[in-house]
Design a protein around this motif. Structure first.
Motif, short mmCIF file in Angstrom:
data_model
loop_
_atom_site.label_atom_id
_atom_site.label_comp_id
_atom_site.label_asym_id
_atom_site.label_seq_id
_atom_site.Cartn_x
_atom_site.Cartn_y
_atom_site.Cartn_z
N SER A 60 0.87 -0.87 -0.13
CA SER A 60 0.07 0.20 -0.14
C SER A 60 0.84 1.86 -0.09
N GLY A 61 2.26 1.21 0.22
CA GLY A 61 2.90 2.67 0.52
C GLY A 61 4.26 1.97 -1.47
N GLU A 62 4.76 3.31 -1.43
CA GLU A 62 5.72 3.01 -2.25
C GLU A 62 6.67 1.77 -1.78
N VAL A 63 6.94 1.52 -0.73
CA VAL A 63 8.56 0.22 -0.79
C VAL A 63 7.22 -0.68 0.05
#
Length: 138
Positions: A60-63
């Motif tokens: 759900s995030g960049e990483v």
């Protein structure tokens, strides 16, 4: 014939009930598997390890973030599956209704998409993809 997956889903409560009488459930499940084999519909069947031993990879995030199980807010967990080759969805449902299950568990019936239904480049069996990778040809 079409492939259908019967996905076993349970809650903490249904999993506890299952473990309380595991020997009887395993015997009943073995008999059910034998019936599917005799009928010529069973392609595969597997159960999964304790969810507390798994991890979740969250995108759900960049990483991607990796979190150890158990999965706090999950209401139902995928516990295993039966993969069947049957003539119709209704036949898959009839087999699902016979799965040895404890009160509170569910069986999800999902058709497995055929190779011809997959996007270009994603189709093919594991063996076909491995052959293509080893020869360098698509």
């Amino acid at each position: 014939m079409s492939k259908y997956m019967l996905i076993m889903r349970g809650t903490d409560e249904s999993n506890a009930a299952l473990m309380a009488d595991i020997d009887e459930m395993m015997a009943t499940t073995r008999q059910f598997i034998e019936e599917m084999v005799k009928a010529g519909v069973l392609l595969a069947a597997e159960g999964l390890d304790d969810p507390g031993q798994g991890v979740v990879v969250d995108f759900s995030g960049e990483v991607p973030v990796v979190t150890d199980g158990p999965y706090g807010e999950t209401k139902e967990l995928f516990g295993g599956y039966f993969l069947l080759d049957v003539s119709s969805k209704q036949e898959a449902v009839e087999w699902a209704k016979r799965v040895p299950a404890v009160t509170g568990s569910k069986i999800e019936v999902r058709r497995v998409a055929g190779d011809d239904e997959m996007p270009q480049g994603a189709a093919g069996s594991v063996e076909e993809r491995a052959r293509h990778e080893s020869t360098g040809r698509i």
